[in-house]
Design a protein around this motif. Structure first.
Motif, PDB file in Angstrom:
ATOM      1  N   THR A 207      -4.023 -19.860   4.405  1.00 18.96           N
ATOM      2  CA  THR A 207      -3.892 -19.817   2.950  1.00 18.96           C
ATOM      3  C   THR A 207      -3.248 -18.497   2.566  1.00 18.96           C
ATOM      4  N   ARG A 208      -2.907 -18.353   1.302  1.00 18.05           N
ATOM      5  CA  ARG A 208      -2.318 -17.101   0.817  1.00 18.05           C
ATOM      6  C   ARG A 208      -3.423 -16.128   0.451  1.00 18.05           C
ATOM      7  N   LEU A 209      -3.192 -14.867   0.736  1.00 18.25           N
ATOM      8  CA  LEU A 209      -4.133 -13.819   0.360  1.00 18.25           C
ATOM      9  C   LEU A 209      -3.633 -13.128  -0.899  1.00 18.25           C
ATOM     10  N   CYS A 210      -4.549 -12.811  -1.779  1.00 16.94           N
ATOM     11  CA  CYS A 210      -4.231 -12.124  -3.033  1.00 16.94           C
ATOM     12  C   CYS A 210      -5.212 -10.959  -3.198  1.00 16.94           C
ATOM     13  N   ASN A 211      -4.674  -9.723  -3.217  1.00 15.05           N
ATOM     14  CA  ASN A 211      -3.268  -9.358  -3.193  1.00 15.05           C
ATOM     15  C   ASN A 211      -2.575  -9.829  -1.901  1.00 15.05           C
ATOM     16  N   HIS A 212      -1.244  -9.651  -1.875  1.00 15.85           N
ATOM     17  CA  HIS A 212      -0.451 -10.097  -0.747  1.00 15.85           C
ATOM     18  C   HIS A 212      -0.947  -9.475   0.549  1.00 15.85           C
ATOM     19  N   SER A 213      -0.824 -10.221   1.628  1.00 15.03           N
ATOM     20  CA  SER A 213      -1.334  -9.775   2.918  1.00 15.03           C
ATOM     21  C   SER A 213      -0.793  -8.403   3.341  1.00 15.03           C
ATOM     22  N   PRO A 214       0.513  -8.130   3.248  1.00 13.34           N
ATOM     23  CA  PRO A 214       0.981  -6.792   3.635  1.00 13.34           C
ATOM     24  C   PRO A 214       0.354  -5.681   2.789  1.00 13.34           C
ATOM     25  N   THR A 215       0.137  -5.958   1.508  1.00 11.81           N
ATOM     26  CA  THR A 215      -0.485  -4.975   0.628  1.00 11.81           C
ATOM     27  C   THR A 215      -1.917  -4.702   1.062  1.00 11.81           C
ATOM     28  N   VAL A 216      -2.641  -5.753   1.384  1.00 15.28           N
ATOM     29  CA  VAL A 216      -4.030  -5.600   1.831  1.00 15.28           C
ATOM     30  C   VAL A 216      -4.089  -4.753   3.093  1.00 15.28           C
ATOM     31  N   ARG A 217      -3.251  -5.062   4.057  1.00 12.28           N
ATOM     32  CA  ARG A 217      -3.272  -4.322   5.320  1.00 12.28           C
ATOM     33  C   ARG A 217      -2.893  -2.856   5.108  1.00 12.28           C
ATOM     34  N   TRP A 218      -1.925  -2.611   4.247  1.00  5.36           N
ATOM     35  CA  TRP A 218      -1.515  -1.232   3.959  1.00  5.36           C
ATOM     36  C   TRP A 218      -2.632  -0.456   3.276  1.00  5.36           C
ATOM     37  N   ASN A 219      -3.316  -1.097   2.333  1.00  2.18           N
ATOM     38  CA  ASN A 219      -4.315  -0.419   1.515  1.00  2.18           C
ATOM     39  C   ASN A 219      -5.665  -0.282   2.204  1.00  2.18           C
ATOM     40  N   LEU A 220      -5.845  -0.946   3.348  1.00  5.90           N
ATOM     41  CA  LEU A 220      -7.096  -0.832   4.090  1.00  5.90           C
ATOM     42  C   LEU A 220      -7.358   0.586   4.572  1.00  5.90           C
ATOM     43  N   ASP A 221      -6.298   1.310   4.849  1.00  7.47           N
ATOM     44  CA  ASP A 221      -6.388   2.608   5.515  1.00  7.47           C
ATOM     45  C   ASP A 221      -5.853   3.683   4.583  1.00  7.47           C
ATOM     46  N   LYS A 222      -6.619   4.766   4.421  1.00  8.53           N
ATOM     47  CA  LYS A 222      -6.261   5.785   3.451  1.00  8.53           C
ATOM     48  C   LYS A 222      -5.021   6.594   3.847  1.00  8.53           C
ATOM     49  N   HIS A 223      -4.404   6.284   4.970  1.00 11.80           N
ATOM     50  CA  HIS A 223      -3.091   6.845   5.248  1.00 11.80           C
ATOM     51  C   HIS A 223      -2.086   6.431   4.174  1.00 11.80           C
ATOM     52  N   TYR A 224      -2.425   5.404   3.386  1.00 10.98           N
ATOM     53  CA  TYR A 224      -1.510   4.990   2.311  1.00 10.98           C
ATOM     54  C   TYR A 224      -1.260   6.132   1.331  1.00 10.98           C
ATOM     55  N   LEU A 225      -2.186   7.091   1.250  1.00 11.24           N
ATOM     56  CA  LEU A 225      -1.995   8.219   0.338  1.00 11.24           C
ATOM     57  C   LEU A 225      -0.748   9.018   0.706  1.00 11.24           C
ATOM     58  N   ALA A 226      -0.475   9.133   2.007  1.00 14.61           N
ATOM     59  CA  ALA A 226       0.734   9.836   2.437  1.00 14.61           C
ATOM     60  C   ALA A 226       1.978   9.080   1.997  1.00 14.61           C
ATOM     61  N   ASP A 227       1.915   7.749   2.023  1.00 17.04           N
ATOM     62  CA  ASP A 227       3.050   6.945   1.564  1.00 17.04           C
ATOM     63  C   ASP A 227       3.277   7.126   0.071  1.00 17.04           C
ATOM     64  N   LEU A 228       2.200   7.119  -0.714  1.00 18.22           N
ATOM     65  CA  LEU A 228       2.349   7.331  -2.157  1.00 18.22           C
ATOM     66  C   LEU A 228       2.958   8.701  -2.442  1.00 18.22           C
ATOM     67  N   ASP A 229       2.486   9.704  -1.720  1.00 15.41           N
ATOM     68  CA  ASP A 229       3.018  11.051  -1.883  1.00 15.41           C
ATOM     69  C   ASP A 229       4.520  11.063  -1.587  1.00 15.41           C
ATOM     70  N   ALA A 230       4.918  10.373  -0.530  1.00 13.92           N
ATOM     71  CA  ALA A 230       6.339  10.321  -0.163  1.00 13.92           C
ATOM     72  C   ALA A 230       7.160   9.582  -1.211  1.00 13.92           C
ATOM     73  N   ARG A 231       6.514   8.705  -1.971  1.00 16.16           N
ATOM     74  CA  ARG A 231       7.220   7.951  -3.012  1.00 16.16           C
ATOM     75  C   ARG A 231       7.191   8.673  -4.363  1.00 16.16           C
ATOM     76  N   GLY A 232       6.699   9.899  -4.370  1.00 21.58           N
ATOM     77  CA  GLY A 232       6.727  10.702  -5.579  1.00 21.58           C
ATOM     78  C   GLY A 232       5.530  10.546  -6.492  1.00 21.58           C
ATOM     79  N   VAL A 233       4.468   9.898  -6.012  1.00 26.58           N
ATOM     80  CA  VAL A 233       3.255   9.741  -6.804  1.00 26.58           C
ATOM     81  C   VAL A 233       2.323  10.912  -6.491  1.00 26.58           C
TER      82      VAL A 233
END
Length: 301
Positions: free
Chosen positions: A90-116
């Protein structure tokens, strides 16, 4: 029988009614009830389902919507295997890639790199042997918060300073043997003012609350005695919350942005919650309509 939306919870919260005095369960059911009613007004059926129930046939749902899966970080290998299996059914909501990315707080480094703007972070990878005191010294931080990269509900979250870092080291070494950890400078505004939490649906701000820790603590979660208050954010806060969510691709259906004034007095993202955030719909019932509209659009071919 087919169903449009599985509202994912965990085994502790599958009851259909709260026991007398159980405010925690009452809050969960209130929020889910508001969302289910809003979905029904759009002709969408929904069921509350334990994500780990082995008897669930996921292919009968058009999507699985994360709501109160608040044990996944304690069962992470099982949860990861579940994601692999269920996203093929079935489909995951939020989207599966988003869920996998957001599971791990390394996402903060990605946000920082995107100017957030985010609260600064140092990551201690699994197996790291670097002393915590050295991390604080190198970063120039007198006081910090340490927590796992995969976590929730303030699990293994500790406030330390350069003098007490050595005391935490044996516990930290044990944790690092199994998982990566995050170190961030302690933000004094959390205890002075609290965290401001903004809910965003489809990239647009909906409503906000302020989470305040109990006296003598720094953790804002109600699990630890924190309290929640209605809050009207500033235009600057709304802009940052929407910008943080819009930095994610694809655009999340729903999200929560926790903001703080950092130690320099500037707004920064503390966390961006895109999996199973509490959204306090009961504080602003019209938000359930925004949420349901987003889910309906997600299901539209």
């Amino acid at each position: 029988m087919t169903c449009d939306v599985a509202l994912l919870t965990d085994r502790r919260y599958t009851a259909t009614a709260a026991a007398e005095g159980d405010w925690y369960m009452s809050n969960i059911l209130a929020d889910d009830g508001l969302l289910q009613a809003a979905l029904a007004r759009r002709g969408l059926t929904s069921e509350r389902v334990d994500w780990a129930d082995p008897g669930v046939e996921w292919s009968r749902f058009r999507c699985a919507l994360f709501r109160t899966t608040w044990d996944y970080f304690d069962r992470f290998p099982e949860f990861s295997a579940w994601l692999d299996r269920v996203e093929r059914q079935t489909r995951l909501c939020n989207h599966s890639p988003t869920v996998r990315w957001n599971l791990d707080k390394h996402y903060l480094a990605d946000l920082d790199a995107r100017g957030v703007p985010v609260v600064p972070a140092r990551f201690l990878e699994r197996g790291s042997a670097q002393p915590l005191a050295d991390v604080l010294t190198e970063a120039g931080w007198d006081e910090a918060v340490v927590k796992p990269c995969v976590s929730g509900a303030a699990r293994h979250t500790y406030r330390v300073n350069r003098r007490t870092a050595a005391d935490l080291q044996p516990l930290l070494d044990g944790l690092l043997a199994a998982e990566a950890m995050l170190v961030q400078p302690f933000q004094a505004d959390v205890v002075r003012t609290g965290e401001d939490t903004l809910m965003v649906f489809g990239g647009r701000f909906s409503h906000a609350v302020r989470k305040v820790p109990k006296a003598g603590d720094f953790r804002v979660q109600d699990d630890h005695g924190g309290t929640v208050h209605d809050y009207t954010p500033t235009a600057e806060q709304v802009e940052l919350a929407e910008r943080a969510v819009s930095a994610c691709h694809p655009l999340p259906v729903y999200g929560r942005v926790d903001l703080v004034r950092n130690n320099a007095g500037q707004l920064a993202v503390m966390e961006l919650e895109l999996i199973e955030p509490e959204l306090w719909l009961r504080h602003h019932p019209p938000a359930a309509e925004h949420f349901a509209a987003g889910v309906a659009a997600f299901l539209t071919p």
